[in-house]
Design a protein around this motif. Structure first.
Motif, PDB file in Angstrom:
ATOM      1  N   GLU A   1       0.829  -1.203   0.000  1.00  0.00           N
ATOM      2  CA  GLU A   1       0.000   0.000   0.000  1.00  0.00           C
ATOM      3  C   GLU A   1       0.876   1.271   0.000  1.00  0.00           C
ATOM      4  O   GLU A   1       0.621   2.239  -0.711  1.00  0.00           O
ATOM      5  CB  GLU A   1      -0.898  -0.018   1.230  1.00  0.00           C
ATOM      6  CG  GLU A   1      -2.044   0.956   1.114  1.00  0.00           C
ATOM      7  CD  GLU A   1      -2.982   0.842   2.312  1.00  0.00           C
ATOM      8  OE1 GLU A   1      -3.703   1.807   2.558  1.00  0.00           O
ATOM      9  OE2 GLU A   1      -2.948  -0.211   2.994  1.00  0.00           O
ATOM     10  N   VAL A   2       1.923   1.184   0.816  1.00  0.00           N
ATOM     11  CA  VAL A   2       2.878   2.320   0.853  1.00  0.00           C
ATOM     12  C   VAL A   2       3.487   2.542  -0.522  1.00  0.00           C
ATOM     13  O   VAL A   2       3.585   3.661  -1.031  1.00  0.00           O
ATOM     14  CB  VAL A   2       3.982   2.031   1.888  1.00  0.00           C
ATOM     15  CG1 VAL A   2       5.125   3.033   1.722  1.00  0.00           C
ATOM     16  CG2 VAL A   2       3.420   2.115   3.297  1.00  0.00           C
ATOM     17  N   LEU A   3       3.856   1.407  -1.126  1.00  0.00           N
ATOM     18  CA  LEU A   3       4.507   1.521  -2.440  1.00  0.00           C
ATOM     19  C   LEU A   3       3.546   2.069  -3.492  1.00  0.00           C
ATOM     20  O   LEU A   3       3.903   2.904  -4.316  1.00  0.00           O
ATOM     21  CB  LEU A   3       5.031   0.156  -2.876  1.00  0.00           C
ATOM     22  CG  LEU A   3       6.310  -0.273  -2.182  1.00  0.00           C
ATOM     23  CD1 LEU A   3       6.636  -1.727  -2.512  1.00  0.00           C
ATOM     24  CD2 LEU A   3       7.470   0.619  -2.595  1.00  0.00           C
ATOM     25  N   GLU A   4       2.302   1.571  -3.448  1.00  0.00           N
ATOM     26  CA  GLU A   4       1.326   2.051  -4.442  1.00  0.00           C
ATOM     27  C   GLU A   4       1.080   3.552  -4.289  1.00  0.00           C
ATOM     28  O   GLU A   4       0.924   4.287  -5.262  1.00  0.00           O
ATOM     29  CB  GLU A   4       0.013   1.270  -4.293  1.00  0.00           C
ATOM     30  CG  GLU A   4       0.075  -0.096  -4.954  1.00  0.00           C
ATOM     31  CD  GLU A   4      -0.904  -1.071  -4.328  1.00  0.00           C
ATOM     32  OE1 GLU A   4      -1.833  -0.613  -3.644  1.00  0.00           O
ATOM     33  OE2 GLU A   4      -0.702  -2.279  -4.514  1.00  0.00           O
ATOM     34  N   ARG A   5       1.030   3.994  -3.057  1.00  0.00           N
ATOM     35  CA  ARG A   5       0.852   5.429  -2.804  1.00  0.00           C
ATOM     36  C   ARG A   5       2.008   6.231  -3.414  1.00  0.00           C
ATOM     37  O   ARG A   5       1.811   7.238  -4.089  1.00  0.00           O
ATOM     38  CB  ARG A   5       0.773   5.629  -1.280  1.00  0.00           C
ATOM     39  CG  ARG A   5       0.725   7.061  -0.823  1.00  0.00           C
ATOM     40  CD  ARG A   5      -0.562   7.733  -1.126  1.00  0.00           C
ATOM     41  NE  ARG A   5      -1.692   7.033  -0.531  1.00  0.00           N
ATOM     42  CZ  ARG A   5      -2.957   7.345  -0.791  1.00  0.00           C
ATOM     43  NH1 ARG A   5      -3.226   8.321  -1.616  1.00  0.00           N
ATOM     44  NH2 ARG A   5      -3.951   6.699  -0.229  1.00  0.00           N
ATOM     45  N   ALA A   6       3.237   5.739  -3.180  1.00  0.00           N
ATOM     46  CA  ALA A   6       4.416   6.424  -3.715  1.00  0.00           C
ATOM     47  C   ALA A   6       4.407   6.420  -5.242  1.00  0.00           C
ATOM     48  O   ALA A   6       4.737   7.422  -5.897  1.00  0.00           O
ATOM     49  CB  ALA A   6       5.683   5.759  -3.205  1.00  0.00           C
ATOM     50  N   ILE A   7       3.965   5.252  -5.784  1.00  0.00           N
ATOM     51  CA  ILE A   7       3.944   5.150  -7.249  1.00  0.00           C
ATOM     52  C   ILE A   7       2.946   6.149  -7.848  1.00  0.00           C
ATOM     53  O   ILE A   7       3.221   6.819  -8.826  1.00  0.00           O
ATOM     54  CB  ILE A   7       3.606   3.701  -7.663  1.00  0.00           C
ATOM     55  CG1 ILE A   7       4.829   2.799  -7.415  1.00  0.00           C
ATOM     56  CG2 ILE A   7       3.233   3.613  -9.143  1.00  0.00           C
ATOM     57  CD1 ILE A   7       4.498   1.318  -7.436  1.00  0.00           C
ATOM     58  N   ARG A   8       1.784   6.256  -7.201  1.00  0.00           N
ATOM     59  CA  ARG A   8       0.763   7.183  -7.709  1.00  0.00           C
ATOM     60  C   ARG A   8       1.279   8.640  -7.649  1.00  0.00           C
ATOM     61  O   ARG A   8       1.110   9.416  -8.595  1.00  0.00           O
ATOM     62  CB  ARG A   8      -0.518   7.051  -6.894  1.00  0.00           C
ATOM     63  CG  ARG A   8      -1.487   6.027  -7.488  1.00  0.00           C
ATOM     64  CD  ARG A   8      -2.903   6.292  -6.996  1.00  0.00           C
ATOM     65  NE  ARG A   8      -3.006   6.334  -5.550  1.00  0.00           N
ATOM     66  CZ  ARG A   8      -3.097   5.231  -4.765  1.00  0.00           C
ATOM     67  NH1 ARG A   8      -3.130   4.040  -5.322  1.00  0.00           N
ATOM     68  NH2 ARG A   8      -3.188   5.339  -3.464  1.00  0.00           N
TER      69      ARG A   8
ATOM     70  N   SER B   1       7.331  -3.620  -5.746  1.00  0.00           N
ATOM     71  CA  SER B   1       5.999  -3.977  -5.255  1.00  0.00           C
ATOM     72  C   SER B   1       5.563  -5.340  -5.787  1.00  0.00           C
ATOM     73  O   SER B   1       5.048  -6.197  -5.054  1.00  0.00           O
ATOM     74  CB  SER B   1       5.012  -2.885  -5.671  1.00  0.00           C
ATOM     75  OG  SER B   1       3.704  -3.294  -5.413  1.00  0.00           O
TER      76      SER B   1
ATOM     77  N   HIS C   1       9.516  10.004  -5.013  1.00  0.00           N
ATOM     78  CA  HIS C   1       9.746   8.880  -4.100  1.00  0.00           C
ATOM     79  C   HIS C   1      10.619   7.878  -4.803  1.00  0.00           C
ATOM     80  O   HIS C   1      10.260   7.370  -5.864  1.00  0.00           O
ATOM     81  CB  HIS C   1       8.408   8.241  -3.725  1.00  0.00           C
ATOM     82  CG  HIS C   1       7.466   9.229  -3.111  1.00  0.00           C
ATOM     83  ND1 HIS C   1       7.697   9.814  -1.888  1.00  0.00           N
ATOM     84  CD2 HIS C   1       6.294   9.749  -3.555  1.00  0.00           C
ATOM     85  CE1 HIS C   1       6.708  10.647  -1.600  1.00  0.00           C
ATOM     86  NE2 HIS C   1       5.846  10.627  -2.611  1.00  0.00           N
TER      87      HIS C   1
ATOM     88  N   LEU D   1       3.595   7.607   4.385  1.00  0.00           N
ATOM     89  CA  LEU D   1       2.932   7.340   3.108  1.00  0.00           C
ATOM     90  C   LEU D   1       1.600   6.612   3.278  1.00  0.00           C
ATOM     91  O   LEU D   1       0.856   6.432   2.339  1.00  0.00           O
ATOM     92  CB  LEU D   1       3.842   6.479   2.229  1.00  0.00           C
ATOM     93  CG  LEU D   1       5.077   7.198   1.676  1.00  0.00           C
ATOM     94  CD1 LEU D   1       6.076   6.173   1.178  1.00  0.00           C
ATOM     95  CD2 LEU D   1       4.685   8.151   0.587  1.00  0.00           C
ATOM     96  N   VAL D   2       1.298   6.135   4.458  1.00  0.00           N
ATOM     97  CA  VAL D   2       0.101   5.323   4.662  1.00  0.00           C
ATOM     98  C   VAL D   2      -1.033   6.165   5.254  1.00  0.00           C
ATOM     99  O   VAL D   2      -1.909   5.661   5.919  1.00  0.00           O
ATOM    100  CB  VAL D   2       0.425   4.111   5.571  1.00  0.00           C
ATOM    101  CG1 VAL D   2      -0.672   3.035   5.462  1.00  0.00           C
ATOM    102  CG2 VAL D   2       1.736   3.494   5.207  1.00  0.00           C
TER     103      VAL D   2
ATOM    104  N   THR E   1      -3.928   0.374  -9.145  1.00  0.00           N
ATOM    105  CA  THR E   1      -2.501   0.675  -9.049  1.00  0.00           C
ATOM    106  C   THR E   1      -1.690  -0.594  -9.180  1.00  0.00           C
ATOM    107  O   THR E   1      -0.688  -0.645  -9.906  1.00  0.00           O
ATOM    108  CB  THR E   1      -2.198   1.344  -7.697  1.00  0.00           C
ATOM    109  OG1 THR E   1      -3.184   2.312  -7.449  1.00  0.00           O
ATOM    110  CG2 THR E   1      -0.833   1.978  -7.687  1.00  0.00           C
TER     111      THR E   1
ATOM    112  N   ASN F   1       0.924  -1.585 -11.999  1.00  0.00           N
ATOM    113  CA  ASN F   1       2.304  -1.911 -11.633  1.00  0.00           C
ATOM    114  C   ASN F   1       2.761  -3.202 -12.269  1.00  0.00           C
ATOM    115  O   ASN F   1       3.931  -3.355 -12.639  1.00  0.00           O
ATOM    116  CB  ASN F   1       2.428  -2.019 -10.117  1.00  0.00           C
ATOM    117  CG  ASN F   1       2.296  -0.661  -9.466  1.00  0.00           C
ATOM    118  OD1 ASN F   1       2.405   0.357 -10.147  1.00  0.00           O
ATOM    119  ND2 ASN F   1       2.035  -0.660  -8.173  1.00  0.00           N
TER     120      ASN F   1
END
Lengths: 110, 791
Positions: free
Chosen positions: A7-14, A81, B3, B23-24, B33, B37
């Motif tokens: 989830e953290v990674l997806e947020r960063a990716i977005r 991810s 990031h 980030l959460v 997403t 990915n």
């Protein structure tokens, strides 16, 4: 743990994707303005304005390079991810992601 | 903030940390997403459009643009190859034509811009060394193409635009240097053409090598040679003529540059050509054509035997050969003149020369010229003092710079300043030595000799004296001006017919007149008039509303109106054309015209050279005022060094400055030493018409010779206006030719004349002539000589 990380990674990716879009749009606008000035200079016959337009197109390179760099980082994050979701060990997934240089480059072609 | 994997990766790999928790904060649908990915990353849509646009642009435009430029290039080359025209010219014309096919002058900008786009394309994905090399080549090529395109765009502009683009944003000296550079290029190109023709003729015609236009045998041999090789001469002349045609655009450009330069410097074009650039494009083009025409005439003449030609024609042919030699030599001197302008040593002088050229006060210009001479000499003196080894070389360079200054300062609209400076030196040397200062006299003498071109004195002493010239002349001019102003104050006090002047009129710009008006008006108003009637000041302008050269008037009005030392209350100054002046005149008012003078002469009356008012003349205004006012005087203020023996004989004054100067007759000239006044003679003849005409002609002859203004009255004693006329003249001569006309009464009003001229008493005379008198000339001459001899 893995779900949170993804989830953290997806947020960063977005966030990165949004940044890439903004930067690319900015570069495109700059380049288009430069071309517009060049066209105007061509009709007007102005040496200075022509040089200015050409310089503006050159300046458009800067956000473009920034966008490209962000996009590569985004790709790496996406690989990281995907590796995590595939069940790879986080350290191993990190190595895989670091080894990934992005689509269209020499490393992926190889 | 981007990031990166390096930032987030270790945090996730080693467990959640501060980097992750930040980030959460927000949760949303992660499926889209995650899907994105997992799929291969594609270029961003906006970016894709961006690149597709430029790919299309590059693929379509670049080959098209290249084709557009190459095709006419090849075509032109084929056409011109037949005529053996220089490759450079061909290339230039081809580019010009190709660019003209596009949207105009800057069509080639596309080349430069496209090259940059290629650079951008490659720069985004750098890879192997060959790619980097290609990118570098693309970027360098782009820069080069931009420069080339800019140059081409400049060259293909219209002459006027070319001149504007070239001179825009440049300083005054730079604008002159750029123009001089292009003039030099033009002359060098023409010189190359001439030399090419010359060399070819020498190669093909051995007689041409040692031809002497004064040696008939050699000229004959040359013409025989030409007759033999007529075809060769025709081809050579054809090539030369073609090169002339190709130069037309260059000549037009130089002409446009001249116009632009003249308008920037605020000078008439003619003076820019004649004195500053020393090059006239129109004359140049005509000389170049004449050169070819002369050869064509020679070729035609060669078809017949030289001995069979008429003598005048043979002389003409020899004259044509000489003329061509002169044209060739003259072209080389034009190049030398431009070299001087481009010489770095002379560059600091260009701006002061331009300022002198735009000045309107002659004494101010002389001062500035003297200070320039002093600056050049001062620089040489300092170098010579510090570097003994190069003393001679420095001195020679300083002399060369002074020669340059002397040539270029002629752009000044008035009289030649160098000549005036020499006259000042002469007067300063010849003046009574009040201060008993031998050192100062010596400095004047050495400076005088150096200015005259003599190398009699040691270089150190010469440059030392010249370096002090500015101060010496400054003192001399100030002294002269002060003395003139003092005399003008006297004139103003005396007034006209013992009445003060109610109106002082001036025109143009003169520092001496400005000072005189400031000081004399104060005296009249304060002591003579006593505040009852204030003397007004009027600065006359041109009647032509389109006249632009009003800077003299505006400067004069401004400086007269501003307060100065000793006079805190500013003067009331009016300004306007002649009809405004006429409306200002009060009944019975006396008017004084006070003008500055560039130079003056008293040989045939008092004449001064003065800047003209627009296209009109001061004389017509004076006539108009004389008809309305009860008294009018025209007084010029001029230093003695402006005196010329015979002004009308010095044609060069008018050759150089006819555009701005005009000769006026004045009633008086106030110098630092004296007041010179013209006497006005009123002649009244009582006689039959034929005898009256004879007497008038004789008296006119006499007065013209003596420089006396003559007015002829009707001579009828019943006419009351004659009394006024007598009052306005210095000398009145009544001539009665016997037998007397019937009904004539005694002219007892003669004694009632009350006019008093400047520095001269009124005189009356009466001559009775008999009709059968043998020689009227002797009788009139003797009477007039006696009458006029007393000042």
């Amino acid at each position: 743990m893995a779900g949170d990380a993804c989830e953290v990674l997806e947020r960063a990716i977005r966030a990165n994707r949004a940044q890439v879009a903004a930067l690319t749009a900015g570069a495109a606008i700059l380049a288009l303005v430069g071309v517009g000035i060049d066209l105007w200079a061509m009709l007007r016959g102005s040496l200075l304005a022509g040089l200015g337009g050409a310089a503006l197109v050159g300046v458009a390179l800067v956000p473009l390079r920034m966008a490209q760099r962000t996009r590569r980082e985004t790709d790496k994050l996406a690989v990281f991810s995907a590796a995590l979701r595939a069940g790879l060990d986080p350290q191993r997934a990190l190595e895989v992601a670091r080894a990934f240089a992005g689509p269209g480059t020499e490393s992926t072609r190889r | 903030m981007t990031h990166t994997l390096d930032e987030i990766g270790p945090v996730i790999a080693n467990g959640a940390g501060p980097g992750a928790s930040s980030l959460v904060d927000r949760r949303d649908d992660t499926f889209a997403t995650a899907l994105a990915n997992d799929l291969p990353v594609e270029p961003d849509p906006v970016e894709a459009r961006f690149w597709s646009f430029y790919s299309l642009f590059l693929l379509v435009w670049w080959p098209l643009a290249l084709l557009m430029r190459i095709k006419p290039l090849l075509a032109t080359r084929r056409v011109d190859a037949r005529h053996r025209v220089f490759w450079r010219t061909t290339l230039y014309r081809a580019i010009r034509r190709a660019v003209s096919m596009g949207d105009g002058a800057s069509g080639t900008w596309f080349l430069g811009v496209t090259s940059i786009y290629i650079g951008v394309l490659f720069a985004v994905h750098p890879g192997d060394w060959w790619l980097a090399l290609a990118i570098a080549g693309g970027v360098l090529g782009g820069i080069f193409t931009i420069a080339a395109a800019g140059y081409t765009a400049l060259r293909v502009q219209t002459p006027a635009r070319f001149a504007e683009t070239l001179l825009d944003g440049r300083s005054m000296p730079e604008a002159i240097r750029v123009t001089a550079f292009l003039v030099r290029e033009l002359c060098l190109a023409s010189l190359a053409n001439l030399r090419a023709l010359h060399d070819r003729l020498q190669r093909e015609l051995p007689e041409f090598e040692d031809v002497d236009s004064r040696n008939t045998a050699k000229v004959e041999a040359l013409l025989d040679g030409i007759a033999e090789k007529r075809a060769m001469l025709d081809v050579a002349l054809s090539a030369y003529t073609r090169s002339l045609l190709l130069q037309t655009i260059q000549v037009e450009r130089v002409q446009a540059l001249k116009r632009a330069l003249a308008s920037r410097l605020g000078l008439p074009r003619r003076r820019v050509c004649d004195h500053l650039l020393q090059f006239s494009p129109a004359l140049f083009a005509s000389r170049m054509r004449k050169y070819a025409e002369n050869w064509q005439t020679l070729a035609h003449a060669a078809s017949r035997r030289y001995a069979n030609l008429d003598r005048p024609l043979r002389r003409r042919i020899e004259g044509l050969l000489r003329q061509n030699e002169r044209i060739h030599a003259k072209l080389e001197t034009r190049v030398a003149a431009q070299d001087e302008l481009l010489d770095e040593t002379n560059t600091p002088l260009l701006a002061p020369i331009c300022r002198i050229a735009a000045m309107h006060s002659s004494s101010g210009s002389i001062l500035r010229y003297a200070w320039l001479v002093a600056a050049v000499a001062g620089a040489a003196r300092n170098v010579m003092k510090n570097d003994a080894a190069s003393r001679r070389a420095t001195f020679e360079r300083a002399i060369a710079t002074l020669r340059f200054l002397r040539r270029k300062h002629r752009a000044y609209p008035g009289i030649e300043l160098h000549d005036s400076l020499l006259r000042i030196c002469d007067r300063a040397i010849g003046a009574p030595d009040r201060d008993d200062d031998d050192v100062r006299r010596r400095k004047w003498e050495v400076a005088r000799l150096a200015l005259a071109g003599s190398d009699e004195h040691e270089p150190q002493e010469t440059v030392g004296c010249l370096s002090e010239l500015g101060l010496l002349v400054e003192g001399y001019v100030a002294k002269c001006r002060g003395e003139i102003v003092a005399r003008v104050v006297d004139v103003m006090r005396a007034g006209h017919d013992e009445r003060p002047f109610g109106l002082v009129v001036t025109t143009g710009y003169s520092k001496t007149v400005r000072q005189a008006i400031r000081e004399s008006i104060g005296v009249v108003r304060d002591s003579e008039v006593g505040g009852e009637r204030e003397t007004r000041v009027f600065v006359l302008t041109s009647d032509d509303p389109r006249e632009e050269e009003e800077i003299d008037t505006r400067q004069m009005v401004f400086e007269l109106a501003e307060p100065h030392a000793g006079r805190p209350v500013p003067l009331a100054v009016g300004t306007g054309p002649s009809h405004v002046l006429a409306s200002l005149l009060r009944p019975g008012e006396h008017v004084l015209f006070l003008i500055g003078a560039e130079c003056w002469s008293d040989t045939l009356g008092l004449r001064v050279v003065h800047p003209r008012i627009g296209h009109g003349s001061l004389d017509s205004v004076v006539r108009e005022v004389r008809a309305r006012a009860s008294g009018c005087r025209v007084v010029a203020l001029a230093e003695n060094y402006k005196h010329r023996e015979d002004l009308l004989a010095e044609a060069t004054v008018f050759r150089h400055h006819l555009d701005r100067l005009v000769v006026h007759e004045v009633d008086a000239i106030v110098t630092e030493d004296e007041v010179l006044a013209t006497r006005r003679l009123l002649l009244a003849v009582l006689a039959e018409p034929s005898a009256r005409d004879r007497v008038t002609a004789l008296v006119r002859e006499f007065t013209a010779w003596r420089g006396i203004a003559l007015d002829v009255a009707g001579g009828d004693e019943d006419d009351d206006s004659l009394r006024d006329l007598v009052a306005r003249h210095d000398v009145f001569l009544q001539v009665i030719v016997e037998p007397r006309p019937r009904g004539r009464r005694r002219m007892d009003w003669l004694a009632r004349g009350q006019g008093v001229a400047i520095g001269m008493g009124k005189r009356h005379a009466r001559i009775d002539l008999r009709e059968d008198h043998d020689d009227w000339r002797v009788a009139l001459g003797a009477a007039l000589a006696k009458l006029i001899a007393v000042p």
